[in-house]
Design a protein around this motif. Structure first.
Motif, PDB file in Angstrom:
ATOM      1  N   GLU A 298     -13.976   6.866  -5.635  1.00  0.00           N
ATOM      2  CA  GLU A 298     -14.467   6.413  -4.327  1.00  0.00           C
ATOM      3  C   GLU A 298     -14.031   7.317  -3.185  1.00  0.00           C
ATOM      4  OE1 GLU A 298     -16.887   4.398  -2.479  1.00  0.00           O
ATOM      5  OE2 GLU A 298     -16.290   3.401  -4.303  1.00  0.00           O
ATOM      6  N   ARG A 299     -14.996   7.818  -2.421  1.00  0.00           N
ATOM      7  CA  ARG A 299     -14.739   8.520  -1.151  1.00  0.00           C
ATOM      8  C   ARG A 299     -15.968   8.410  -0.296  1.00  0.00           C
ATOM      9  NH1 ARG A 299     -11.478   8.993   1.789  1.00  0.00           N
ATOM     10  NH2 ARG A 299     -11.589  11.099   2.485  1.00  0.00           N
TER      11      ARG A 299
ATOM     12  N   CYS B 128      -7.575  10.648  -3.562  1.00  0.00           N
ATOM     13  CA  CYS B 128      -8.585   9.608  -3.293  1.00  0.00           C
ATOM     14  C   CYS B 128      -7.935   8.230  -3.173  1.00  0.00           C
ATOM     15  CB  CYS B 128      -9.652   9.634  -4.388  1.00  0.00           C
ATOM     16  SG  CYS B 128     -10.397  11.252  -4.636  1.00  0.00           S
ATOM     17  N   GLU B 129      -8.498   7.222  -3.850  1.00  0.00           N
ATOM     18  CA  GLU B 129      -7.989   5.853  -3.714  1.00  0.00           C
ATOM     19  C   GLU B 129      -6.599   5.661  -4.310  1.00  0.00           C
ATOM     20  OE1 GLU B 129     -10.794   5.735  -7.317  1.00  0.00           O
ATOM     21  OE2 GLU B 129     -10.690   6.707  -5.370  1.00  0.00           O
TER      22      GLU B 129
ATOM     23  N   ASN C  28      -4.268  12.206   0.225  1.00  0.00           N
ATOM     24  CA  ASN C  28      -5.554  11.555  -0.007  1.00  0.00           C
ATOM     25  C   ASN C  28      -6.698  12.506  -0.352  1.00  0.00           C
ATOM     26  OD1 ASN C  28      -8.254  10.326   1.575  1.00  0.00           O
ATOM     27  ND2 ASN C  28      -7.231   8.945   0.132  1.00  0.00           N
TER      28      ASN C  28
ATOM     29  N   VAL D 158     -10.267  -0.596  -0.802  1.00  0.00           N
ATOM     30  CA  VAL D 158     -10.035   0.759  -0.314  1.00  0.00           C
ATOM     31  C   VAL D 158     -11.213   1.236   0.525  1.00  0.00           C
ATOM     32  CG1 VAL D 158      -9.709   3.158  -1.017  1.00  0.00           C
ATOM     33  CG2 VAL D 158      -8.599   1.322  -2.303  1.00  0.00           C
ATOM     34  N   THR D 159     -10.905   1.787   1.696  1.00  0.00           N
ATOM     35  CA  THR D 159     -11.960   2.367   2.521  1.00  0.00           C
ATOM     36  C   THR D 159     -11.411   3.539   3.327  1.00  0.00           C
ATOM     37  OG1 THR D 159     -13.683   1.863   4.159  1.00  0.00           O
ATOM     38  CG2 THR D 159     -11.536   0.834   4.511  1.00  0.00           C
ATOM     39  N   HIS D 160     -12.320   4.450   3.683  1.00  0.00           N
ATOM     40  CA  HIS D 160     -11.942   5.566   4.558  1.00  0.00           C
ATOM     41  C   HIS D 160     -12.753   5.532   5.848  1.00  0.00           C
ATOM     42  CE1 HIS D 160     -15.433   6.999   2.303  1.00  0.00           C
ATOM     43  NE2 HIS D 160     -15.671   7.825   3.312  1.00  0.00           N
TER      44      HIS D 160
ATOM     45  N   HIS E  17     -13.244  -1.371  -4.028  1.00  0.00           N
ATOM     46  CA  HIS E  17     -13.674  -0.397  -3.032  1.00  0.00           C
ATOM     47  C   HIS E  17     -14.571  -1.037  -1.984  1.00  0.00           C
ATOM     48  CE1 HIS E  17     -12.091   2.765  -5.562  1.00  0.00           C
ATOM     49  NE2 HIS E  17     -12.804   2.329  -6.583  1.00  0.00           N
TER      50      HIS E  17
ATOM     51  N   VAL F 181      -7.363   4.488   3.497  1.00  0.00           N
ATOM     52  CA  VAL F 181      -6.692   5.563   2.775  1.00  0.00           C
ATOM     53  C   VAL F 181      -6.730   6.848   3.599  1.00  0.00           C
ATOM     54  CG1 VAL F 181      -7.036   4.617   0.469  1.00  0.00           C
ATOM     55  CG2 VAL F 181      -8.819   6.040   1.477  1.00  0.00           C
TER      56      VAL F 181
END
Length: 252
Positions: A251-252, A51-52, A47, A6-8, A72, A24
């Motif tokens: 995770e963010r 979040c994830e 989101n 998962v990544t933003h 993550h 995400v």
């Protein structure tokens, strides 16, 4: 088997067999060139609050892999204690082999420094939301009531919403989790929450994952988690004695 990362944001994600970066909140932001959580059946627009979990939902609704995992962009399972964890990120082949013996791969638990899980949540967030989850569990999944109480009174927690497991268990967990969270959305008002506390459903899901594990008594393989952005806390285990405050972990 697919292990989603998962990544933003754009990141130097390890290029390893079976690891797939997923963006995400893709419906709300510019496409980064990764797989996105906005395809197919999705909740990508949630989101900021989930979040994830928007990746988790996408994986649940759109994947048919036999084994599914979530990590993550900066946190990975590590298969040995080492000064060079990047060389020991859990491999596709090792994960697949482990799941012949175990049901779920999870991080080691984190200790909450003298506070119960509920007390710890109350220190950082609105505890009424936590308690409302308990009410929903009592109404929708009464067989989980004792597990919720037990986890709430405990002082150790599997964090980070990270897991690798067989699809059967993955589907069962997601169905249970999103039933609770979608019902909670109907019951609470978070319009005045700041950006941090607006990530409520991600925070709550960390605690709920523990309730689900407690109830189902699955065979767990606990592993170190390596945070590639934190050299002081790179290998995360429950018995780290110099932990000053809990890692919040979503995770963010």
């Amino acid at each position: 088997m697919s292990i989603y990362v998962v990544t933003h944001k754009k990141y130097n994600i390890p290029k390893m067999k079976g690891y797939i970066p997923i963006q995400v909140g893709a419906s709300l932001h510019e496409n980064l060139g990764y797989k996105v959580d906005s395809d197919g059946d999705n909740i990508s627009d949630k989101n900021p609050n989930y979040c994830e979990l928007t990746a988790l939902y996408y994986m649940w609704k759109n994947l048919d892999d036999d084994i599914i995992g979530l990590t993550h962009y900066r946190r990975y399972f590590c298969d040995k204690m080492t000064s060079e964890p990047l060389k020991h990120i859990l491999s596709y082949d090792t994960a697949k082999s482990l799941l012949k013996k175990y049901d779920v791969i999870v991080p080691y638990k984190m200790h909450r420094q003298g506070k119960t899980i509920r007390e710890d949540y109350a220190e950082y967030h609105n505890v009424r939301d936590y308690d409302e989850c308990g009410k929903i569990i009592k109404e929708f999944f009464p067989e989980y009531k004792r597990d919720f109480v037990k986890v709430s009174k405990s002082k150790d927690l599997y964090q980070f919403n990270m897991l690798i497991t067989k699809k059967k268990y993955f589907d069962e967990y997601c169905n249970w989790l999103f039933t609770i969270l979608f019902e909670l959305e109907k019951r609470i008002d978070i319009s005045d929450y700041d950006a941090y506390n607006s990530r409520i459903y991600g925070f709550l899901s960390e605690r709920l994952f523990n309730v689900w594990l407690e109830h189902n008594k699955l065979k767990l393989k606990k592993m170190e988690v390596y945070n590639i952005e934190d050299s002081k806390m790179s290998l995360i285990k429950m018995n780290v004695k110099n932990l000053v405050k809990p890692i919040l972990g979503v995770e963010r």
